[in-house]
Design an enzyme around this catalytic site. Structure first.
Site, PDB file in Angstrom:
ATOM      1  N   TYR A 144      -2.742   6.887  -7.249  1.00 43.52           N
ATOM      2  CA  TYR A 144      -3.792   5.915  -6.936  1.00 43.52           C
ATOM      3  C   TYR A 144      -3.554   5.379  -5.534  1.00 43.52           C
ATOM      4  CZ  TYR A 144      -6.828   1.800  -7.339  1.00 43.52           C
ATOM      5  OH  TYR A 144      -7.806   0.852  -7.160  1.00 43.52           O
ATOM      6  N   ASP A 239       2.184   6.403   0.699  1.00 43.35           N
ATOM      7  CA  ASP A 239       1.573   5.188   0.180  1.00 43.35           C
ATOM      8  C   ASP A 239       2.665   4.403  -0.536  1.00 43.35           C
ATOM      9  OD1 ASP A 239       0.337   3.180  -1.155  1.00 43.35           O
ATOM     10  OD2 ASP A 239      -1.195   4.429  -2.119  1.00 43.35           O
ATOM     11  N   LYS A 267       0.809  -5.347  -1.757  1.00 45.66           N
ATOM     12  CA  LYS A 267       1.532  -6.019  -2.847  1.00 45.66           C
ATOM     13  C   LYS A 267       2.663  -6.930  -2.344  1.00 45.66           C
ATOM     14  CE  LYS A 267      -0.400  -3.110  -6.262  1.00 45.66           C
ATOM     15  NZ  LYS A 267      -0.677  -1.715  -6.439  1.00 45.66           N
TER      16      LYS A 267
HETATM   17  C1  LIG Z   1      -2.032  -1.134  -5.937  1.00 45.28           C
HETATM   18  C2  LIG Z   1      -2.011   0.095  -5.140  1.00 45.28           C
HETATM   19  C3  LIG Z   1      -2.988   0.364  -4.157  1.00 45.28           C
HETATM   20  C4  LIG Z   1      -4.183  -0.524  -3.967  1.00 45.28           C
HETATM   21  O1  LIG Z   1      -3.847  -1.796  -3.510  1.00 45.28           O
HETATM   22  P1  LIG Z   1      -4.922  -2.990  -3.710  1.00 45.28           P
HETATM   23  O2  LIG Z   1      -4.260  -4.148  -3.029  1.00 45.28           O
HETATM   24  O3  LIG Z   1      -5.105  -3.149  -5.173  1.00 45.28           O
HETATM   25  O4  LIG Z   1      -6.172  -2.570  -3.033  1.00 45.28           O
HETATM   26  C5  LIG Z   1      -2.841   1.493  -3.390  1.00 45.28           C
HETATM   27  N1  LIG Z   1      -1.804   2.330  -3.565  1.00 45.28           N
HETATM   28  C6  LIG Z   1      -0.856   2.106  -4.483  1.00 45.28           C
HETATM   29  C7  LIG Z   1       0.290   3.040  -4.610  1.00 45.28           C
HETATM   30  C8  LIG Z   1      -0.930   0.993  -5.320  1.00 45.28           C
HETATM   31  O5  LIG Z   1       0.000   0.808  -6.260  1.00 45.28           O
END
Ligand SMILES: *Cc1c(COP(=O)(O)O)cnc(C)c1O
Length: 431
Positions: A144, A239, A267
């Site tokens: 994701y 990511d 985060k």
């Molecule tokens: C949570 C998450 C996102 C998205 O971040 P948001 O602040 O919810 O837009 C993207 N990549 C990873 C790996 C994530 O865990």
């Protein structure tokens, strides 16, 4: 436990919010039942509006690594708020933040702040496309990267939980530039390069996956991706929205000793406020406006409150002696507990953990290393387990396909209480 007030508030919320929530993963839809409405949190604990107390393993889905309402973070936010909440002009705090990131993650020489992980990933992809002059990119099934159109192809997290990995509303034109491969399958990636090599701008991945549940990469897989991207002039995007600062000060790139071209953060970097960031070497990052032609902007980017909360959190991580060693010990204690639970009750399962990210998969498989593997889990069983844990005051992510997070402030007693509750929940599952 009594959930009357939460049930009433969810009824009320559903009349004004789609599905009653502002982010799908909160809705408890896949585990069946009513989400609890939280009113307060401190340290490793949260309280709902019915007065029920929980040990919290969601951690706001990652950000709260030092625990809820840490005095140092609250102080930083309060002081910043008293000076005003946003100016739309440069502040020193933004440079302080960039320098702190760079100190912890040396691969991020130049950093651009944004407002979410989604923004970080979609902007990093645009940058990679603009920099390479290529259109296609590779993502992995079950990973994701936020909710931008290009990424909602075989997506993980809430999209996977709700059975919506390919979202309506994403055009074919967009989808055709998203190539997908299986996690830990280097050969599959190599084949995509043989076919499309000259048109692949980037590979983006979670260097440890949290969004199909925790899935751990083989070191050779990550090394192989670095090798292939170098061979084809493709950018490697890590990511690290979830793993950054969590697996080590330098995140997964430090943990595995691999340097990506671009890193995405979110985060933890906001300490509970909405923040994201992406960065890399000057040669790539200075293609961004106003230094270069690739456009990306944000009214609230680098917001003073968010910088204060994030910087205070990063400093705690950076300056607390043995911060990650402590997390590792606590998390290993929980992992051992879950494994013992499985053995004692005879349930089949796999416990995947790296540092303070952990998932207990109810599955007959011996390992879970990809989306296909994760997808074979018994989600009905997980749902029943989740509810039995909630009833005992343990707040796990309400999905088989999410990582649970262990906060640094948790005590051994709280972990032992969790393991006891888990044993009871598993025993109930048998009857
Ligand atoms: C949570 C998450 C996102 C998205 O971040 P948001 O602040 O919810 O837009 C993207 N990549 C990873 C790996 C994530 O865990």
């Amino acid at each position: 436990m009594n959930f009357t007030k939460s049930i009433n508030q969810f009824d009320r919320a559903r009349k004004s919010l789609p599905g009653g929530v502002n982010s799908p993963a909160r809705a408890f839809k896949s585990v069946g039942g009513n989400p609890v409405f939280i009113t307060r949190a401190k340290g490793a604990k949260m309280w709902d509006i019915d007065g029920n107390e929980y040990i919290d393993y969601v951690s706001s889905w990652g950000p709260m690594i030092v625990g809820h309402a840490d005095e140092r973070v609250i102080k930083a936010i309060t002081e910043a708020a008293q000076r005003g909440t946003s100016y739309g002009a440069p502040t020193v705090g933004e440079t302080d933040m960039a320098e702190q990131i760079k100190k912890m993650k040396p691969s991020m020489d130049i950093v651009r702040m944004v407002n979410s992980g989604t923004e970080a990933c979609m902007s990093a992809l645009r940058l990679a496309r603009g920099y390479t002059g290529r259109n296609k990119f590779i993502k992995f099934e079950g990973c994701y990267h936020g909710h931008a159109d290009s990424f909602l192809i075989k997506a993980g997290s809430g999209a996977l939980t709700l059975g919506l990995p390919d979202s309506p509303g994403v055009t074919q034109g967009t989808a055709q530039d998203t190539l997908t491969a299986r996690y830990n399958d280097l050969e599959g990636v190599a084949k995509l390069f043989e076919k499309h090599g000259d048109d692949i701008a980037a590979i983006i991945l979670e260097p440890v996956v949290g969004n199909m549940g925790v899935v751990i990469p083989d070191k050779e897989f990550l090394d192989g991706l670095r090798g292939l991207t170098q061979k084809y002039g493709t950018l490697l995007i890590f990511d690290e929205v979830m793993t950054g600062f969590r697996l080590a000060k330098g995140g997964a790139q430090e943990h595995f000793g691999i340097t990506p071209d671009i890193t995405c953060l979110g985060k933890i970097i906001g300490g509970g406020l909405p923040v994201g960031a992406y960065g890399g070497p000057k040669e790539i990052m200075e293609k961004l406006a106003p230094a270069g032609p690739i456009y990306q902007a944000g009214t609230l980017s680098g917001n003073p409150l968010a910088m204060a909360a994030g910087l205070a959190t990063l400093k705690i991580i950076d300056e607390t002696p043995g911060f990650h060693k402590n997390l590792e010990e606590k998390s290993a204690r929980l992992e051992k507990g879950f494994r013992d639970n499985l053995q004692q009750t005879g349930h089949k399962g796999v416990v995947n953990r790296v540092g303070s990210m952990i998932t207990l998969f109810f599955t007959k498989l011996n390992t879970v290393k990809s989306f296909d593997d994760a997808n074979q889990s018994d989600t009905g069983k997980f749902g029943r387990y989740f509810k039995a844990m909630l009833e005992q005051g343990i707040y796990l992510p309400p999905s088989q396909f999410e990582a649970a997070f262990i906060p640094a402030c948790i005590t051994d007693e709280e972990i032992d209480k969790t393991v006891e509750a888990s044993l009871k929940a598993m025993e109930e599952l048998k009857s």
